[in-house]
Write a protein that holds these residues in place. Sequence first.
Motif, PDB file in Angstrom:
ATOM      1  N   ALA A 127      43.726  55.504  41.167  1.00 49.19           N
ATOM      2  CA  ALA A 127      42.865  55.089  40.062  1.00 49.19           C
ATOM      3  C   ALA A 127      43.610  54.119  39.147  1.00 49.19           C
ATOM      4  CB  ALA A 127      42.383  56.301  39.272  1.00 49.19           C
ATOM      5  N   ALA A 128      44.883  54.395  38.881  1.00 49.88           N
ATOM      6  CA  ALA A 128      45.685  53.499  38.036  1.00 49.88           C
ATOM      7  C   ALA A 128      45.814  52.121  38.681  1.00 49.88           C
ATOM      8  CB  ALA A 128      47.063  54.100  37.781  1.00 49.88           C
ATOM      9  N   VAL A 129      46.036  52.089  39.979  1.00 46.31           N
ATOM     10  CA  VAL A 129      46.140  50.808  40.694  1.00 46.31           C
ATOM     11  C   VAL A 129      44.815  50.042  40.597  1.00 46.31           C
ATOM     12  CG1 VAL A 129      46.402  49.767  42.990  1.00 46.31           C
ATOM     13  CG2 VAL A 129      47.974  51.567  42.246  1.00 46.31           C
ATOM     14  N   GLN A 130      43.703  50.742  40.768  1.00 45.78           N
ATOM     15  CA  GLN A 130      42.389  50.090  40.688  1.00 45.78           C
ATOM     16  C   GLN A 130      42.150  49.515  39.293  1.00 45.78           C
ATOM     17  OE1 GLN A 130      40.459  49.507  43.310  1.00 45.78           O
ATOM     18  NE2 GLN A 130      41.913  50.593  44.593  1.00 45.78           N
ATOM     19  N   LEU A 131      42.539  50.243  38.252  1.00 47.02           N
ATOM     20  CA  LEU A 131      42.359  49.760  36.880  1.00 47.02           C
ATOM     21  C   LEU A 131      43.222  48.534  36.607  1.00 47.02           C
ATOM     22  CD1 LEU A 131      42.180  53.114  34.887  1.00 47.02           C
ATOM     23  CD2 LEU A 131      40.297  51.570  35.472  1.00 47.02           C
ATOM     24  N   LEU A 132      44.426  48.511  37.151  1.00 48.24           N
ATOM     25  CA  LEU A 132      45.295  47.349  36.968  1.00 48.24           C
ATOM     26  C   LEU A 132      44.721  46.114  37.663  1.00 48.24           C
ATOM     27  CD1 LEU A 132      48.682  49.196  37.417  1.00 48.24           C
ATOM     28  CD2 LEU A 132      47.856  48.102  35.313  1.00 48.24           C
ATOM     29  N   LYS A 133      44.185  46.305  38.844  1.00 46.60           N
ATOM     30  CA  LYS A 133      43.565  45.181  39.550  1.00 46.60           C
ATOM     31  C   LYS A 133      42.317  44.699  38.814  1.00 46.60           C
ATOM     32  CE  LYS A 133      45.450  46.274  44.068  1.00 46.60           C
ATOM     33  NZ  LYS A 133      45.193  46.588  45.471  1.00 46.60           N
ATOM     34  N   ALA A 134      41.550  45.625  38.249  1.00 45.10           N
ATOM     35  CA  ALA A 134      40.376  45.249  37.460  1.00 45.10           C
ATOM     36  C   ALA A 134      40.794  44.440  36.246  1.00 45.10           C
ATOM     37  CB  ALA A 134      39.604  46.495  37.024  1.00 45.10           C
ATOM     38  N   SER A 135      41.876  44.837  35.624  1.00 42.78           N
ATOM     39  CA  SER A 135      42.392  44.116  34.462  1.00 42.78           C
ATOM     40  C   SER A 135      42.734  42.675  34.826  1.00 42.78           C
ATOM     41  CB  SER A 135      43.627  44.842  33.920  1.00 42.78           C
ATOM     42  OG  SER A 135      44.187  44.154  32.846  1.00 42.78           O
ATOM     43  N   ARG A 136      43.376  42.484  35.962  1.00 43.69           N
ATOM     44  CA  ARG A 136      43.729  41.126  36.389  1.00 43.69           C
ATOM     45  C   ARG A 136      42.495  40.304  36.727  1.00 43.69           C
ATOM     46  NH1 ARG A 136      47.770  43.677  39.369  1.00 43.69           N
ATOM     47  NH2 ARG A 136      46.925  42.925  41.333  1.00 43.69           N
ATOM     48  N   HIS A 137      41.478  40.924  37.312  1.00 36.43           N
ATOM     49  CA  HIS A 137      40.234  40.199  37.596  1.00 36.43           C
ATOM     50  C   HIS A 137      39.596  39.722  36.292  1.00 36.43           C
ATOM     51  CE1 HIS A 137      39.964  40.599  41.899  1.00 36.43           C
ATOM     52  NE2 HIS A 137      40.077  41.914  41.836  1.00 36.43           N
ATOM     53  N   LEU A 138      39.622  40.548  35.266  1.00 35.91           N
ATOM     54  CA  LEU A 138      39.055  40.149  33.983  1.00 35.91           C
ATOM     55  C   LEU A 138      39.843  39.006  33.345  1.00 35.91           C
ATOM     56  CD1 LEU A 138      38.045  43.562  32.404  1.00 35.91           C
ATOM     57  CD2 LEU A 138      36.551  41.794  33.333  1.00 35.91           C
ATOM     58  N   MET A 139      41.158  39.036  33.499  1.00 33.83           N
ATOM     59  CA  MET A 139      41.982  37.924  32.982  1.00 33.83           C
ATOM     60  C   MET A 139      41.650  36.638  33.717  1.00 33.83           C
ATOM     61  SD  MET A 139      45.748  39.416  32.052  1.00 33.83           S
ATOM     62  CE  MET A 139      46.050  40.250  33.601  1.00 33.83           C
ATOM     63  N   ARG A 140      41.495  36.721  35.033  1.00 38.39           N
ATOM     64  CA  ARG A 140      41.143  35.522  35.805  1.00 38.39           C
ATOM     65  C   ARG A 140      39.785  34.985  35.394  1.00 38.39           C
ATOM     66  NH1 ARG A 140      42.946  38.733  40.684  1.00 38.39           N
ATOM     67  NH2 ARG A 140      45.171  38.335  40.740  1.00 38.39           N
ATOM     68  N   ALA A 141      38.847  35.881  35.157  1.00 37.54           N
ATOM     69  CA  ALA A 141      37.509  35.450  34.724  1.00 37.54           C
ATOM     70  C   ALA A 141      37.598  34.737  33.382  1.00 37.54           C
ATOM     71  CB  ALA A 141      36.569  36.654  34.613  1.00 37.54           C
ATOM     72  N   GLU A 142      38.414  35.249  32.485  1.00 36.69           N
ATOM     73  CA  GLU A 142      38.556  34.649  31.161  1.00 36.69           C
ATOM     74  C   GLU A 142      39.226  33.277  31.249  1.00 36.69           C
ATOM     75  OE1 GLU A 142      40.184  36.058  26.815  1.00 36.69           O
ATOM     76  OE2 GLU A 142      41.276  36.725  28.586  1.00 36.69           O
ATOM     77  N   LEU A 143      40.244  33.168  32.123  1.00 39.35           N
ATOM     78  CA  LEU A 143      40.991  31.929  32.236  1.00 39.35           C
ATOM     79  C   LEU A 143      40.279  30.888  33.100  1.00 39.35           C
ATOM     80  CD1 LEU A 143      44.530  33.480  32.709  1.00 39.35           C
ATOM     81  CD2 LEU A 143      43.673  32.285  30.693  1.00 39.35           C
ATOM     82  N   GLY A 144      39.439  31.338  33.998  1.00 41.09           N
ATOM     83  CA  GLY A 144      38.729  30.405  34.858  1.00 41.09           C
ATOM     84  C   GLY A 144      39.455  30.034  36.124  1.00 41.09           C
ATOM     85  N   PHE A 145      40.527  30.757  36.463  1.00 39.30           N
ATOM     86  CA  PHE A 145      41.226  30.518  37.732  1.00 39.30           C
ATOM     87  C   PHE A 145      41.902  31.760  38.216  1.00 39.30           C
ATOM     88  CE2 PHE A 145      44.236  29.332  34.440  1.00 39.30           C
ATOM     89  CZ  PHE A 145      45.379  29.980  34.813  1.00 39.30           C
TER      90      PHE A 145
END
Length: 145
Positions: A127-145
């Motif tokens: 679950a912790a690994v999944q949350l960390l990956k979700a966090s990175r996806h949100l950062m990518r969405a915010e940055l646009g790449f």
Amino acid sequence: MRAKAVSSADASLLTLGDRLLTSAQQLQQSGNYFQARQTAKAATRVYEAARNLGEARTGQALLSRSYYEAPFEVIRELKRTEAEMAYFRGNNATARSLFNQAQQLAQPASSTTPATADIRYLATNRAAVQLLKASRHLMRAELGF
């Protein structure tokens, strides 16, 4: 996706997943396809983390290789996410919240950890690994790449 007995932590993750999914649909309708895709991936990861926490609570799961690798992978994912947040100066509150929650859940493997760890330990780390990956996806969405 919804577990039969949902704890408060699972319920908050399910609510967050629903919110992210709605946001992804709105982004897609407005033509922001990359952001929509990354946000939808984050929602999927959040739902998976909620399922893993439910498995940890009940002690029942169909274990796959990713469960056994999670205690070893969680340290690498924590470091990677922390580094990306620092480098990109991530200001996304949801991404930061997911990172903090993953930090609290993480129970990395050590030399004292038995080779045959219990399901609760494995599912919580997954679950912790999944949350960390979700966090990175949100950062990518915010940055646009």
